[in-house]
Design an enzyme around this catalytic site. Structure first.
Site, mmCIF file in Angstrom:
data_model
loop_
_atom_site.group_PDB
_atom_site.id
_atom_site.type_symbol
_atom_site.label_atom_id
_atom_site.label_comp_id
_atom_site.label_asym_id
_atom_site.label_seq_id
_atom_site.Cartn_x
_atom_site.Cartn_y
_atom_site.Cartn_z
ATOM 1 N N ARG A 23 79.093 42.386 21.734
ATOM 2 C CA ARG A 23 79.870 41.052 22.352
ATOM 3 C C ARG A 23 81.219 40.918 21.808
ATOM 4 O O ARG A 23 81.974 40.808 22.896
ATOM 5 C CB ARG A 23 78.741 39.741 22.202
ATOM 6 C CG ARG A 23 79.668 38.481 22.570
ATOM 7 C CD ARG A 23 78.883 37.322 22.168
ATOM 8 N NE ARG A 23 78.915 37.155 20.693
ATOM 9 C CZ ARG A 23 79.878 36.778 19.995
ATOM 10 N NH1 ARG A 23 80.990 35.898 20.673
ATOM 11 N NH2 ARG A 23 79.895 36.627 18.684
ATOM 12 N N ARG A 24 81.288 40.817 20.692
ATOM 13 C CA ARG A 24 82.787 40.550 20.332
ATOM 14 C C ARG A 24 83.736 41.823 20.592
ATOM 15 O O ARG A 24 84.879 41.482 20.957
ATOM 16 C CB ARG A 24 82.700 40.359 18.716
ATOM 17 C CG ARG A 24 82.182 38.997 18.141
ATOM 18 C CD ARG A 24 82.235 38.718 16.584
ATOM 19 N NE ARG A 24 81.539 37.659 16.417
ATOM 20 C CZ ARG A 24 80.767 37.606 15.491
ATOM 21 N NH1 ARG A 24 80.404 38.516 14.617
ATOM 22 N NH2 ARG A 24 80.335 36.563 14.890
ATOM 23 N N CYS A 45 70.735 43.087 20.568
ATOM 24 C CA CYS A 45 72.142 43.152 20.185
ATOM 25 C C CYS A 45 72.680 44.413 20.697
ATOM 26 O O CYS A 45 73.972 44.428 20.533
ATOM 27 C CB CYS A 45 72.361 43.299 18.671
ATOM 28 S SG CYS A 45 71.877 44.743 17.898
ATOM 29 N N LYS A 96 70.863 33.600 16.081
ATOM 30 C CA LYS A 96 71.629 34.934 16.967
ATOM 31 C C LYS A 96 70.872 36.079 16.494
ATOM 32 O O LYS A 96 71.082 37.144 17.151
ATOM 33 C CB LYS A 96 72.973 34.765 16.821
ATOM 34 C CG LYS A 96 73.566 35.126 15.527
ATOM 35 C CD LYS A 96 75.038 35.174 15.674
ATOM 36 C CE LYS A 96 75.925 35.308 14.233
ATOM 37 N NZ LYS A 96 75.406 36.787 13.608
ATOM 38 N N ASP A 97 69.964 36.270 15.306
ATOM 39 C CA ASP A 97 69.887 37.472 14.833
ATOM 40 C C ASP A 97 68.193 37.452 15.395
ATOM 41 O O ASP A 97 67.566 38.503 14.995
ATOM 42 C CB ASP A 97 69.842 37.514 13.337
ATOM 43 C CG ASP A 97 71.194 37.892 12.775
ATOM 44 O OD1 ASP A 97 72.081 38.071 13.595
ATOM 45 O OD2 ASP A 97 71.273 37.385 11.770
ATOM 46 N N ARG A 108 79.849 47.039 9.404
ATOM 47 C CA ARG A 108 78.515 46.369 9.000
ATOM 48 C C ARG A 108 78.578 45.786 7.561
ATOM 49 O O ARG A 108 79.483 45.919 6.588
ATOM 50 C CB ARG A 108 77.517 47.710 9.128
ATOM 51 C CG ARG A 108 77.326 47.963 10.336
ATOM 52 C CD ARG A 108 76.412 47.143 11.272
ATOM 53 N NE ARG A 108 75.232 46.531 10.626
ATOM 54 C CZ ARG A 108 74.107 47.112 10.077
ATOM 55 N NH1 ARG A 108 73.804 48.551 10.630
ATOM 56 N NH2 ARG A 108 73.148 46.773 9.358
ATOM 57 N N ARG A 127 81.722 42.358 4.204
ATOM 58 C CA ARG A 127 82.671 42.519 5.144
ATOM 59 C C ARG A 127 84.053 41.966 4.908
ATOM 60 O O ARG A 127 85.008 42.461 4.883
ATOM 61 C CB ARG A 127 82.147 41.731 6.551
ATOM 62 C CG ARG A 127 80.964 42.173 7.261
ATOM 63 C CD ARG A 127 80.199 41.377 8.168
ATOM 64 N NE ARG A 127 79.192 41.942 8.884
ATOM 65 C CZ ARG A 127 78.608 41.762 10.108
ATOM 66 N NH1 ARG A 127 79.401 40.919 10.958
ATOM 67 N NH2 ARG A 127 77.520 42.143 10.246
#
Length: 306
Positions: A128-129, A244, A80-81, A151, A157
């Site tokens: 997205r989230r 992104c 996904k990155d 971030r 996190r």
């Protein structure tokens, strides 16, 4: 024929776990494998959201430089990155069997979004989230809840959450499970509740396009079902100009040679409504999967996504 290989990797705990996982598998196939740890621009810039500083490609650029210069022969990424379009001369040589692709709710006090106290702050680094959370909170009539940027690597996190900066945060279930932190998950969002990002939970291995020998060495590590699913998901994002900075979700499941693909798009600033689309069809090749992704992208566009 056994190869001497070096894996370029970011130095976060999750990235190192992923690289060591691939190292073990390749070693079991007779290759000699070292790791080259690197810090990327994405790891260094923590005071701004990714969408404002160049996107997730910031996490792969230095690794690609190491491949181009021959200091490493492969780079292991959370798929996904990985940008939807790889630079000239690079190839995605392998997609491995997918871990749990879903999003996870992590909170010391709140079992779910519905339990959040008045004026609570929820953390996420993902557009997205953000749009999916805004939609969920709107359904719960919780306009008081704020969504704030979060971030840093996984450990950073979690530390910010434990320090009380957030009432809850949303993370990829796959990363938590890979690091043995599954017990931190209070709730795993179903794909109906929060549609995952394209490629979420899958590891992709990038090489120089001219290294057929490395591609051959990686072939036993590939999982075709995962590859077809993420190819369809990434095709949705690519067709939408995806990065992104795109508030876009796409998730596919393969059953009996048929791929079912869903997409969702939302406006992070506007009304918390989602544009949704889905398609299903027989898929045997990456080209089939990408064509299905194109269909879903076109349906999202027709529904007002941009």
């Amino acid at each position: 024929m056994p190869l001497m290989l070096t894996i370029a990797t970011r130095e976060s705990r999750l990235a190192l776990w992923q690289a060591q996982h691939v190292q073990q598998l390749l070693t079991a196939h007779g290759h000699r494998v070292d790791l080259l740890g690197m810090t990327t621009r994405g790891d260094q810039i923590l005071d701004r959201t990714l969408s404002k500083v160049g996107g997730k490609g910031l996490f792969v650029k230095e690794l690609e430089t190491a491949l181009a210069e021959g200091r490493a022969q492969l780079a292991v990424h959370s798929l996904k990155d990985v940008p939807m379009e790889l630079p000239e001369g690079f190839a995605l040589a392998c997609v491995m069997a997918r871990e749990d692709p879903r999003d996870a709710w992590v909170s010391p006090q709140c079992a779910s979004l519905a339990d959040l106290p008045a004026g609570a702050v929820v953390g996420t680094s993902s557009l997205r989230r953000t749009v999916l959370l805004r939609h969920k909170l709107s359904e719960l009539k919780r306009d008081d809840v704020r969504i704030e940027p979060l971030r840093g690597n996984l450990d950073t996190r979690l530390r910010k959450l434990d320090e009380g900066q957030y009432a809850g945060i949303v993370l990829a279930a796959a990363g938590l499970k890979r690091l043995g932190l599954g017990q931190r998950i209070r709730h795993t969002f179903s794909t109906d509740e929060m549609l995952p990002a394209a490629g979420q939970g899958a590891l992709g291995i990038e090489i120089r396009a001219d290294r057929a020998d490395v591609a051959e060495a990686l072939a036993p590590l590939a999982d075709q079902a995962s590859w077809l699913a993420v190819a369809a998901e990434r095709a949705v994002s690519r067709a939408m100009g995806g990065s992104c900075s795109m508030p876009l979700a796409a998730h596919a499941t393969l059953l009996g040679g048929r791929l079912h693909l869903r997409g969702a798009w939302g406006d992070p600033e506007g009304v918390p409504q989602l544009v949704r689309a889905e398609a299903e069809g027989p898929v045997a090749t990456l080209a089939d999967a990408e064509a299905l992704g194109q269909r879903v992208a076109e349906a999202l566009g027709a529904g007002g996504a941009h």
